[in-house]
Design a protein around this motif. Structure first.
Motif, PDB file in Angstrom:
ATOM      1  N   THR A  48       1.105  -1.080  -0.019  1.00  0.00           N
ATOM      2  CA  THR A  48      -0.423  -0.713   0.137  1.00  0.00           C
ATOM      3  C   THR A  48       0.485   1.257   0.143  1.00  0.00           C
ATOM      4  N   ASP A  49       1.849   1.783   0.646  1.00  0.00           N
ATOM      5  CA  ASP A  49       2.952   2.413   0.730  1.00  0.00           C
ATOM      6  C   ASP A  49       3.911   2.014   0.716  1.00  0.00           C
ATOM      7  N   MET A  67       2.368   5.084  -5.607  1.00  0.00           N
ATOM      8  CA  MET A  67       2.431   4.782  -3.911  1.00  0.00           C
ATOM      9  C   MET A  67       2.057   6.535  -3.542  1.00  0.00           C
TER      10      MET A  67
END
Length: 614
Positions: free
Chosen positions: A364-365, A395
């Protein structure tokens, strides 16, 4: 001295060293050790005959050439990509040989990356010929060789096929007798089988004798040709032909036979050419991804095919830790850069990234990536390369900001990953969900990623350093028309051996990179650099006399126009600079080129009349 001379005479005429055929294999019904001397090559253990090809064939052994084609791997990779990207199973052997988009692609000459049809002159011949059936594909492969080209047969075929020239017989006396042999090739000799058929038809040769004649013609030795001409001439005279007809036919057959293809060979190669053209026309993203993978180690070729993707409207996306495979992969109508192509990223790292995202979900990041991925991928040099290549762009993190904090972030996560590897879990690990989720949930201090990005020049420089290519953008986008107007040709065209000869003076335009300044033994300054445009790159040498004039303008990332002399003595052409100037690109954004897409030649008449009515 006499002893030296006598020894030298004994050595004279002996073979200096042994060589090995690139693809030749000797076959025998008996064990080779019982038939001829062999030896084992120390480097790789290959078993090699101590006799040459002629000696082996003279004792009845069979020599066959087994060639490995890179294009077969491209085809396999393309079929895998089609299956992965579209869910279709394409069987090459079942492809129709009358596919309209394929022949339209061939007629346009859009065959960069197509087997046998990749070169500039070949693409020009295809545009002239306008192939519309498989016979044309087979013929063009046979015609584009030194023998037929020396007789201008390739251009004659194209002109006669498209009614730009009439079909003219070799000699009036031979028109009727050779009509059934040369009818499909517009009165031209294209294949070796035609040479043999002609000898049988007009000189009364048997099939075996006709093949011996073909071989004799290929040897190009005057005494052999003179000997073979006598029975050939006698046979034609018995059939009632004049000396003029005999000489005309002989003078055409002899130079042709030296380099001619047999039809089976040409057709077999033509099938591979058709398959690659079909896939490029009907599955462009999948085919170009396989093509880019095949030239991954050749940055010059990669740049050429990357430019071709842009021309075709295929977007090549930067590598991405959530999307990329190891190699180039088709994603919808686009192509995603492979992670394995990033500098300092090994196959073990790629496998770890792919396995972890499959097992634990998408990253996600940046910190989620460090949390989930194995320790083998948490290498500072590797992560730095991924950042510069743009692998975390999706991201939303700026590359400059990630580079500023990546080292400290990696240290924080690595400490816990190493402790986990030896069983030293944190006392409060289970309180945060346990396992990998505990890493970074509250136990790792994650510094805030600074905002702000590098300017376009720095961003692209780092990207090119990691990927060997400009992918997300290019410094020359927007100024292509300025460079085209200033240059004689593109750098990609210069790479074609037949474009300009050694010593020719040409003007090229592009961007300089890899600038290196040096001093001669006499203390004079000179420089070397790579000049690159959107389709290729070439080494440029600025020797002292030229350097004294233009040295102050030679700089990294400078957009320049260079006039110089072509040097083709090595495998790759180089340019010996004679002069250099800086083009005016200040108005590039204000003055845009007008691009016209014209229909293929067969439609010109209708298009022209329509314009007249306008």
């Amino acid at each position: 001295m006499q002893k030296i001379v006598d020894t030298a005479k004994g050595l004279e005429g002996l073979k200096r060293q042994w060589g090995v055929h690139a693809a030749g294999v000797i076959l025998s019904r008996d064990p080779l050790v019982d038939v001829l001397p062999i030896h084992k090559r120390e480097q790789d253990g290959a078993i090699i005959t101590q006799w040459d090809m002629g000696a082996c064939e003279s004792i009845g052994l069979l020599k066959m050439d087994f060639l490995g084609l890179r294009n077969l791997t491209i085809l396999d990779d393309c079929l895998d990509a089609i299956r992965e990207n579209r869910g279709e199973d394409v069987v090459l052997e079942q492809l129709p040989l009358d596919d309209k988009p394929t022949y339209e692609l061939l007629a346009r000459g859009d065959t960069l990356g197509v087997f046998q049809f990749d070169g500039g002159p070949m693409r020009a011949l295809l545009r002239s010929m306008i192939p519309d059936n498989f016979e044309d594909i087979s013929a063009v492969g046979a015609l584009y060789r030194p023998g037929p080209m020396g007789a201008n047969a390739h251009n004659e075929y194209a002109d006669r096929k498209n009614n730009r020239k009439p079909v003219v017989p070799i000699h009036p006396e031979l028109a009727e007798s050779l009509a059934d042999i040369l009818g499909d090739t517009y009165g031209l000799i294209v294949y070796q089988e035609q040479v043999m058929a002609i000898a049988q038809k007009v000189a009364g040769y048997t099939l075996g004798k006709a093949d011996l004649l073909r071989r004799a013609m290929g040897k190009k030795k005057k005494e052999i040709l003179d000997k073979e001409f006598q029975p050939f001439s006698a046979g034609m005279k018995e059939q009632g032909y004049t000396d003029a007809a005999i000489k005309t036919l002989w003078d055409i057959l002899v130079p042709f036979s030296d380099y001619a293809f047999n039809k089976a060979h040409s057709a077999a190669y033509g099938v591979v050419s058709y398959w690659t053209a079909y896939l490029k026309a009907n599955y462009p993203a999948e085919y170009m991804s396989g093509l880019l993978t095949s030239v991954g180690d050749d940055k010059d070729k990669s740049a050429v095919y990357l430019a071709e993707c842009r021309r075709m409207g295929i977007k090549v996306l930067p590598p991405d830790v959530n999307e990329s495979m190891a190699r180039f992969a088709a994603v919808g109508q686009d192509i995603r850069f492979g992670l394995a192509a990033v500098r300092n990223v090994g196959t073990n790292v790629v496998e770890a990234i792919r396995r972890c995202r499959k097992e634990k979900g998408a990253y996600t990041d940046f910190y989620d990536f460090l949390r989930k991925v194995d320790a083998v991928a948490c290498n500072k040099k590797t992560i730095e390369s991924l950042i510069k290549a743009g692998a975390f762009d999706s991201m939303g993190h700026p590359r400059k900001g990630l580079l500023a904090i990546h080292a400290d972030a990696i240290d924080s996560f690595l400490d816990i990953k190493r402790n986990e590897a030896v069983g030293q879990y944190d006392l409060f690990g289970d309180a945060f969900g346990g396992g990998d989720d505990a890493v970074g949930a509250g136990m790792v201090v994650t510094p805030q990623i600074p905002a702000g990005e590098w300017d376009k020049g720095d961003l692209l420089t780092f990207e090119r350093e990691m990927l060997g290519l400009y992918v997300s953008d290019h410094p020359l986008f927007g100024v292509e028309h300025v460079l085209t107007a200033a240059a004689d040709m593109t750098i990609g065209a210069l790479a074609e051996e037949s474009s300009v000869g050694d010593g020719a003076v040409v003007t090229l335009a592009g961007i300089l990179s890899g600038v290196q300044r040096r001093i001669t033994k006499q203390g004079r300054a000179w420089a070397s650099a790579t000049l690159e445009d959107l389709g290729g790159a070439v080494e440029v040498l600025f020797f002292p006399n030229t350097y004294e004039i233009v040295g102050q303008y030679i700089a990294e990332d400078a957009i320049v126009v260079v006039k110089g002399r072509v040097d083709r003595r090595d495998d790759q052409p180089r340019l010996m600079a004679m002069d250099m100037s800086l083009p005016d690109i200040t108005a590039a954004d204000e003055v845009k080129p007008v691009v016209l897409a014209l229909p293929r030649p067969g439609a010109r008449r209708r298009w022209s009349s329509g314009c007249a009515r306008c």
